[in-house]
Write a protein that holds these residues in place. Structure first.
Motif, PDB file in Angstrom:
ATOM      1  N   SER A   1       0.776  -1.357  -0.074  1.00 54.01           N
ATOM      2  CA  SER A   1       0.391   0.038   0.356  1.00 54.01           C
ATOM      3  C   SER A   1       0.988   1.211  -0.088  1.00 54.01           C
ATOM      4  O   SER A   1       1.725   0.851   0.661  1.00 54.01           O
ATOM      5  CB  SER A   1      -0.777  -0.036   1.319  1.00 54.01           C
ATOM      6  OG  SER A   1      -1.584  -0.962   0.900  1.00 54.01           O
ATOM      7  N   VAL A   2       0.509   2.171  -0.351  1.00 47.36           N
ATOM      8  CA  VAL A   2       1.004   3.526  -0.813  1.00 47.36           C
ATOM      9  C   VAL A   2       0.058   4.196  -0.047  1.00 47.36           C
ATOM     10  O   VAL A   2      -0.858   4.490  -0.754  1.00 47.36           O
ATOM     11  CB  VAL A   2       1.549   3.729  -1.997  1.00 47.36           C
ATOM     12  CG1 VAL A   2       2.474   5.530  -2.427  1.00 47.36           C
ATOM     13  CG2 VAL A   2       2.156   2.869  -3.010  1.00 47.36           C
ATOM     14  N   TYR A   3       0.468   5.344   1.323  1.00 48.18           N
ATOM     15  CA  TYR A   3       0.234   6.091   1.869  1.00 48.18           C
ATOM     16  C   TYR A   3       1.156   8.164   1.553  1.00 48.18           C
ATOM     17  O   TYR A   3       1.464   7.865   1.805  1.00 48.18           O
ATOM     18  CB  TYR A   3       0.517   6.091   3.215  1.00 48.18           C
ATOM     19  CG  TYR A   3       0.143   4.636   3.572  1.00 48.18           C
ATOM     20  CD1 TYR A   3      -1.533   4.485   4.361  1.00 48.18           C
ATOM     21  CD2 TYR A   3       0.295   3.381   3.740  1.00 48.18           C
ATOM     22  CE1 TYR A   3      -1.791   3.614   4.772  1.00 48.18           C
ATOM     23  CE2 TYR A   3       0.045   2.228   4.253  1.00 48.18           C
ATOM     24  CZ  TYR A   3      -0.983   2.349   4.342  1.00 48.18           C
ATOM     25  OH  TYR A   3      -2.110   0.803   4.609  1.00 48.18           O
TER      26      TYR A   3
ATOM     27  N   VAL B   1      -3.202   4.691  -1.586  1.00 46.67           N
ATOM     28  CA  VAL B   1      -3.491   3.384  -2.783  1.00 46.67           C
ATOM     29  C   VAL B   1      -3.135   2.289  -2.099  1.00 46.67           C
ATOM     30  O   VAL B   1      -2.319   1.250  -1.961  1.00 46.67           O
ATOM     31  CB  VAL B   1      -2.538   3.546  -3.740  1.00 46.67           C
ATOM     32  CG1 VAL B   1      -2.572   2.896  -4.993  1.00 46.67           C
ATOM     33  CG2 VAL B   1      -2.366   5.042  -4.302  1.00 46.67           C
ATOM     34  N   PRO B   2      -4.346   1.311  -1.889  1.00 46.65           N
ATOM     35  CA  PRO B   2      -3.948   0.491  -1.098  1.00 46.65           C
ATOM     36  C   PRO B   2      -3.945  -1.407  -1.866  1.00 46.65           C
ATOM     37  O   PRO B   2      -3.856  -1.114  -3.097  1.00 46.65           O
ATOM     38  CB  PRO B   2      -5.704   0.124  -0.577  1.00 46.65           C
ATOM     39  CG  PRO B   2      -6.144   0.767  -1.838  1.00 46.65           C
ATOM     40  CD  PRO B   2      -5.697   2.251  -1.834  1.00 46.65           C
ATOM     41  N   MET B   3      -2.891  -2.272  -0.950  1.00 52.27           N
ATOM     42  CA  MET B   3      -2.755  -3.665  -1.526  1.00 52.27           C
ATOM     43  C   MET B   3      -3.542  -4.101  -1.861  1.00 52.27           C
ATOM     44  O   MET B   3      -4.151  -4.752  -3.436  1.00 52.27           O
ATOM     45  CB  MET B   3      -1.503  -3.861  -0.863  1.00 52.27           C
ATOM     46  CG  MET B   3      -1.203  -5.323  -1.808  1.00 52.27           C
ATOM     47  SD  MET B   3       0.234  -5.765  -0.825  1.00 52.27           S
ATOM     48  CE  MET B   3      -1.107  -7.027   0.730  1.00 52.27           C
ATOM     49  N   LEU B   4      -4.843  -3.999  -1.525  1.00 46.71           N
ATOM     50  CA  LEU B   4      -6.043  -4.475  -1.328  1.00 46.71           C
ATOM     51  C   LEU B   4      -7.427  -4.109  -1.373  1.00 46.71           C
ATOM     52  O   LEU B   4      -7.245  -2.919  -0.769  1.00 46.71           O
ATOM     53  CB  LEU B   4      -6.243  -5.937  -0.434  1.00 46.71           C
ATOM     54  CG  LEU B   4      -5.570  -6.850  -0.005  1.00 46.71           C
ATOM     55  CD1 LEU B   4      -5.033  -7.738   1.525  1.00 46.71           C
ATOM     56  CD2 LEU B   4      -5.154  -8.076  -1.040  1.00 46.71           C
ATOM     57  N   PRO B   5      -8.727  -3.974  -1.580  1.00 47.05           N
ATOM     58  CA  PRO B   5      -9.462  -3.925  -1.847  1.00 47.05           C
ATOM     59  C   PRO B   5     -10.240  -3.247  -0.416  1.00 47.05           C
ATOM     60  O   PRO B   5      -9.919  -4.484   0.304  1.00 47.05           O
ATOM     61  CB  PRO B   5     -10.251  -4.332  -2.602  1.00 47.05           C
ATOM     62  CG  PRO B   5      -9.991  -5.235  -3.361  1.00 47.05           C
ATOM     63  CD  PRO B   5      -8.537  -5.329  -2.635  1.00 47.05           C
ATOM     64  N   LYS B   6     -10.656  -2.052  -0.227  1.00 46.17           N
ATOM     65  CA  LYS B   6     -10.933  -1.552   1.504  1.00 46.17           C
ATOM     66  C   LYS B   6     -11.951  -2.625   1.938  1.00 46.17           C
ATOM     67  O   LYS B   6     -12.357  -2.508   3.192  1.00 46.17           O
ATOM     68  CB  LYS B   6     -11.728  -0.495   0.720  1.00 46.17           C
ATOM     69  CG  LYS B   6     -11.113   0.575   0.840  1.00 46.17           C
ATOM     70  CD  LYS B   6     -11.643   2.216   0.678  1.00 46.17           C
ATOM     71  CE  LYS B   6     -10.389   3.484   0.278  1.00 46.17           C
ATOM     72  NZ  LYS B   6     -10.836   5.073   0.361  1.00 46.17           N
ATOM     73  N   SER B   7     -12.725  -3.482   0.583  1.00 46.12           N
ATOM     74  CA  SER B   7     -13.816  -4.552   1.789  1.00 46.12           C
ATOM     75  C   SER B   7     -13.039  -4.859   2.463  1.00 46.12           C
ATOM     76  O   SER B   7     -13.391  -5.829   3.670  1.00 46.12           O
ATOM     77  CB  SER B   7     -14.895  -5.084   0.858  1.00 46.12           C
ATOM     78  OG  SER B   7     -13.624  -5.703  -0.783  1.00 46.12           O
ATOM     79  N   LEU B   8     -12.142  -5.627   2.332  1.00 44.53           N
ATOM     80  CA  LEU B   8     -10.850  -6.466   2.503  1.00 44.53           C
ATOM     81  C   LEU B   8     -10.637  -5.802   4.066  1.00 44.53           C
ATOM     82  O   LEU B   8     -10.045  -5.798   5.104  1.00 44.53           O
ATOM     83  CB  LEU B   8      -9.549  -7.291   1.756  1.00 44.53           C
ATOM     84  CG  LEU B   8     -10.843  -8.672   0.966  1.00 44.53           C
ATOM     85  CD1 LEU B   8      -9.877  -8.925  -0.023  1.00 44.53           C
ATOM     86  CD2 LEU B   8     -11.391  -9.604   1.621  1.00 44.53           C
ATOM     87  N   SER B   9      -9.322  -4.584   3.078  1.00 37.27           N
ATOM     88  CA  SER B   9      -8.648  -3.985   4.006  1.00 37.27           C
ATOM     89  C   SER B   9      -8.987  -3.542   4.962  1.00 37.27           C
ATOM     90  O   SER B   9      -8.428  -3.217   6.807  1.00 37.27           O
ATOM     91  CB  SER B   9      -7.044  -2.971   3.220  1.00 37.27           C
ATOM     92  OG  SER B   9      -8.316  -2.389   2.585  1.00 37.27           O
ATOM     93  N   ASN B  10     -10.091  -2.764   4.842  1.00 36.66           N
ATOM     94  CA  ASN B  10     -10.692  -2.166   6.181  1.00 36.66           C
ATOM     95  C   ASN B  10     -12.303  -2.738   6.183  1.00 36.66           C
ATOM     96  O   ASN B  10     -12.896  -2.130   7.439  1.00 36.66           O
ATOM     97  CB  ASN B  10     -11.315  -0.632   5.279  1.00 36.66           C
ATOM     98  CG  ASN B  10     -10.434   0.782   5.229  1.00 36.66           C
ATOM     99  OD1 ASN B  10      -9.281   0.443   5.042  1.00 36.66           O
ATOM    100  ND2 ASN B  10     -10.437   1.799   4.655  1.00 36.66           N
TER     101      ASN B  10
ATOM    102  N   LYS C   1       9.945   1.979  -4.960  1.00 40.21           N
ATOM    103  CA  LYS C   1       8.704   3.345  -5.565  1.00 40.21           C
ATOM    104  C   LYS C   1       7.901   4.174  -4.823  1.00 40.21           C
ATOM    105  O   LYS C   1       7.667   5.314  -5.120  1.00 40.21           O
ATOM    106  CB  LYS C   1       7.943   2.910  -6.769  1.00 40.21           C
ATOM    107  CG  LYS C   1       6.783   3.433  -7.625  1.00 40.21           C
ATOM    108  CD  LYS C   1       6.202   2.721  -8.504  1.00 40.21           C
ATOM    109  CE  LYS C   1       6.817   2.393  -9.771  1.00 40.21           C
ATOM    110  NZ  LYS C   1       5.683   1.912 -10.210  1.00 40.21           N
ATOM    111  N   ALA C   2       6.844   3.062  -3.920  1.00 38.39           N
ATOM    112  CA  ALA C   2       6.414   3.611  -2.796  1.00 38.39           C
ATOM    113  C   ALA C   2       7.191   4.823  -1.881  1.00 38.39           C
ATOM    114  O   ALA C   2       6.296   6.177  -1.494  1.00 38.39           O
ATOM    115  CB  ALA C   2       5.442   2.950  -1.977  1.00 38.39           C
TER     116      ALA C   2
END
Length: 648
Positions: free
Chosen positions: A249-251, A257-266, A544-545
C-alpha cells in the motif's frame, strides 16, 4: 547495463536527459558519455540507445557522443500539465528529468484546458528540432482541483486507487463470508483473552493486535496476533495477482493506494473491536532479561477487547491521565504490563547493538484546500515504541523459526555498510571531534549506536544521524536469510502487516502450510518460485512507494513555504554540494542556498570535509553549522525551496 558493440566507437545504454535538453549515457567504467542537444536525434529520457563516440578533438571536457539509433522507447505515454493555445497545445512532463514537451494538435486535445493534469499518448517521437507529438487520452485533474497533484503523481507511477472489476467482485464476495463453526473448531480460540489493537486515530486497516500476561514463573507471555489475510486472498486468484502487482500500500497524506480492496483491508480483515476475526498468532515467552525462551506459532480466532489509539495509551502511560484510566479501567493493568515488557525488550536490543534512529518526522496539517497550514514534528511516543518492540520481537521469532525449518521464505535483509562508506563516516565524525573506533571492514552496529547516544541533544544530532544513515545500505527482501545489520538481528522478516505488504502475505501462506503439516514437494517448489518473485517485486514497489511519499512531502513543504517568503528562520546546514548548501529548519523543512547567490566571495567545495570555503575571506559553511536564513522562494512543481543566508 551498458554494452560495447564490436565497432570500437559505438556503445549501447540508457539515456538520461536533463531539463536543459542535454543528456548522458551512463557507464560503470570509462565515464559517462555526454550527448549535446543537436546530437539527440529522436531520443527521449529513459530510452535505450546506441551512441557513436565523436572524435576526441570535438570533446569539450569528457567523452561526447551522438545518438545513432533508439532501440527501445521508454515512454509510450507521458503525464504532465497541458498548455493550450488557439490552434494547438503542449504537454509539459511532470517528471523533472523529462525535458521533452509533447506537441498536441487541437483535434487531439480532448477537452483539456490550460493547467490541467493529463495523460498524453505519444504518436510521433521527436526529430532534430521537431517536438514529439501526441494525443490526450485522459484528463487526470482540472487546474486548481484539490488533490490534483497527488492524483497526477499516482497516475505517473502507473498506480491506480481503483481495482479491476474482477478483483472488486471477488473481494466483495469474500467480505460477506461468515466464519464457519468448522473453521473456528480447527483454530485456537483466544476470544476469552484481553487482546487489543493500538493504532493511529485515523487508521482503518487494523492488521495487528497484542496481548501480554505474567506467567507463574515470573516470565511474560507476549501474543502478537496478525489478521489472517491469506485465508481470504488465495494464491493465484485475481486478488492475489493484483496484490503482488502492487506489492504494498502507498500512503500519500490525503490518498491511499491500497494493496487490497477496502472491503478486505478496511473490512473483514481489519481487527475491529468486539468482532470475531481470524488471525495468525505468534506467542512468545520472554524472561526478565528480554530473552525469548519459548514460542508458538498457530492459527487463531480473536475478538478485540479495545480499539486503542496511540495518543490515548501514551497519555495514560506517560501522564497518568485519570479520565482515560477510568474509561479503560478493564485494560489499564494490561497496558502497564505491556509498557514494562516493552522497556525490557528495548533494553535487550540496545545491549545487542540495535540501531535506533530517532529522526524528527514532519507532521503536516492540511487546510480544506489541502494546502498545509502547519508543519511540525510528529511525536514518537511510548505507545508507538511499545507496538514497535512487539512487532520486532514477532518478526525476529518467525524468521528464526522458519530458517531452521529450511522452508522457502521471504526475509528482510540489511547488509553491513561498505568499508569505503565507513572510512568516509570516520572522517566526517572527526570534524565534530568524535572518534569512530573499529575496523571499517567489520564495523558493529553497537559502535554506531554509541555515537548516536553521544550526540543526543546536540544541535547537530539530526545531521550526524542522517550521515550515519546515508552510510548504510538499503534494506530489501530476499529468499536468503542474510541478517539485518541495523537491528543487529541474525534472523528477520516482515510478518506483521499482510494487509499492506505482500511479503507478509506470502510468508503467511508458507506458515499455514507448515502448521497444517501438508506441505508436499510440488508445493515447496511453488513456494520457492513465489517467494523469489515476491521478494524481487516487493523490493522494487517499496522503493517506488518511498520515492512517491518523499515527493509528496517535498511538494507540501514547498506549498507551505510559499506563504512564508521573506521570513527569517534559524536552521542547521544539512547538506553541502558543489552547487549549493542545504539548510534544515527545526520543523524538518529543508531549502537550498545556491553558491552563486553568495556575493561576498567565491566558495570552493571541499567534498571530503563536507563544507565550502571562501577563497579570500576563508569563511566556512560546514555540515552541522547553525545559520540564519531568509526564504527567497518556493516551487511546489519543482519540489524546491530557495533560501538565502542573512549574512551571505
Amino acid at each position: 547495463m551498458i554494452k560495447k558493440h564490436n565497432e570500437e566507437n559505438r556503445i549501447t545504454g540508457v539515456l538520461e536527459k536533463t531539463r536543459s535538453g542535454i543528456g548522458f549515457v551512463r557507464q560503470e567504467e570509462g565515464g559517462d558519455i555526454f550527448i549535446d542537444r543537436p546530437n539527440m536525434r529522436d531520443a527521449m529520457h529513459g530510452d535505450t540507445v546506441t551512441v557513436d563516440l565523436l572524435p576526441e578533438y570535438l570533446w569539450k571536457k569528457n567523452r561526447e557522443g551522438r545518438v545513432d539509433h533508439v532501440l527501445i522507447h521508454a515512454n509510450k505515454e507521458v503525464v504532465g500539465t497541458f498548455e493550450r493555445s488557439k490552434k494547438y497545445g503542449f504537454v509539459i512532463a511532470d517528471d523533472k528529468k523529462n525535458s521533452d514537451d509533447i506537441f498536441v494538435r487541437k483535434a487531439d486535445s480532448k477537452d483539456a484546458r490550460t493547467g490541467d493534469k493529463v495523460v498524453v499518448q505519444i504518436t510521433k517521437y521527436p526529430k532534430k528540432n521537431v517536438s514529439a507529438e501526441g494525443k490526450i487520452t485522459e484528463v487526470i485533474a482540472r487546474q486548481g482541483e484539490v488533490g490534483g497533484e497527488i492524483k497526477s503523481l499516482i497516475r505517473a507511477n502507473g498506480l491506480n486507487e481503483k481495482f479491476p472489476r474482477k478483483v472488486e467482485t471477488e473481494a466483495a464476495a469474500l467480505s460477506k463470508q461468515e466464519i464457519s463453526k468448522a473453521e473456528i473448531s480447527r483454530r485456537r480460540d483466544l476470544r476469552y483473552k484481553t487482546i487489543i489493537t493500538i493504532d493511529g486515530a485515523d487508521s482503518k486497516d487494523l492488521d495487528d493486535a497484542v496481548s501480554v500476561e505474567k506467567l507463574d514463573n515470573g516470565n511474560y507471555l507476549l501474543g502478537v496476533h496478525i489478521a489472517d489475510v491469506s485465508h481470504y486472498v488465495r494464491s493465484d486468484s485475481p486478488l492475489d495477482k493484483e496484490a503482488i502487482k502492487r506489492g504494498n500500500s502507498v500512503y500519500l497524506l490525503t490518498k491511499v493506494v491500497p494493496m487490497l480492496p477496502k472491503s478486505l483491508s478496511n473490512g473483514i480483515c481489519s481487527l475491529f473491536e468486539g468482532v470475531d476475526r481470524l488471525t495468525l498468532s505468534c506467542e512468545m515467552e520472554i524472561d526478565n532479561n528480554g530473552d525469548i525462551v519459548n514460542h508458538d506459532i498457530y492459527e487463531s480466532i480473536i475478538n478485540s477487547s479495545g480499539r486503542m489509539v496511540y495518543d490515548d495509551v501514551s497519555d495514560m502511560l506517560e501522564n497518568e491521565d485519570e479520565r482515560l484510566i477510568k474509561r479503560y479501567s478493564k485494560i489499564y493493568d494490561d497496558l502497564l504490563l505491556m509498557e514494562e515488557l516493552a522497556d525490557i525488550l528495548r533494553q535487550k536490543r540496545k545491549e545487542k547493538g540495535s540501531l535506533d534512529f530517532d529522526f524528527d518526522e514532519a507532521e503536516i496539517t492540511l487546510g480544506k484546500d489541502e494546502i498545509p497550514i502547519e508543519i511540525g514534528i510528529e511525536e514518537r511516543r511510548c505507545a508507538n515504541r511499545l507496538i514497535e518492540e512487539f512487532m520486532l520481537a514477532a518478526n525476529k521469532t518467525v524468521a528464526e523459526h522458519f530458517f531452521w525449518m529450511e522452508y522457502p521464505f521471504v526475509y528482510r535483509v540489511h547488509e553491513k555498510p561498505d568499508a569505503e562508506k565507513i572510512v568516509e563516516l570516520k572522517a566526517f565524525l572527526a570534524g565534530f571531534g568524535i572518534n569512530l573506533p573499529g575496523n571499517p571492514d567489520s564495523i558493529h552496529p553497537k559502535t554506531l549506536n554509541e555515537i548516536l547516544d553521544k550526540v543526543k541533544g546536540e544541535p547537530y544530532e539530526n545531521i550526524v544521524s542522517t550521515v550515519i544513515l546515508r552510510s548504510m545500505k538499503k534494506a530489501y527482501y530476499s529468499t536468503q536469510c542474510d541478517g539485518h545489520f541495523g537491528l543487529a538481528f541474525q534472523y528477520y522478516c516482515h510478518f506483521t502487516s499482510p494487509i499492506r505488504r505482500y511479503p507478509d502475505l506470502m510468508i503467511h501462506r508458507i506458515i499455514k502450510s507448515a502448521i497444517s503439516g501438508k506441505i508436499t514437494p510440488p508445493m515447496l517448489k511453488k513456494y520457492k518460485r513465489d517467494a523469489g518473485n515476491a521478494a524481487e517485486v516487493s523490493s522494487l514497489t517499496e522503493r517506488k512507494a518511498q520515492e512517491m511519499e518523499r515527493d509528496v512531502e517535498k511538494m507540501k513543504k514547498a506549498q507551505y513555504m510559499q506563504s512564508h517568503v521573506g521570513e527569517v528562520f534559524d536552521g542547521v546546514i544539512s547538506g553541502v554540494t558543489n552547487f549549493g548548501i542545504y539548510v534544515q529548519l527545526p520543523n524538518t523543512i529543508e531549502g537550498m542556498v545556491r553558491l552563486d547567490s553568495l556575493n561576498d566571495d567565491y566558495y570552493d567545495y571541499e567534498e571530503s570535509k563536507y563544507r565550502v570555503i571562501g577563497r579570500h575571506t576563508r569563511k566556512i559553511y560546514a555540515l552541522g553549522d547553525e545559520e540564519r536564513i531568509v526564504v527567497l522562494g518556493a516551487s511546489p512543481e519543482e519540489h524546491q525551496i530557495d533560501f538565502g543566508f542573512i549574512n551571505g
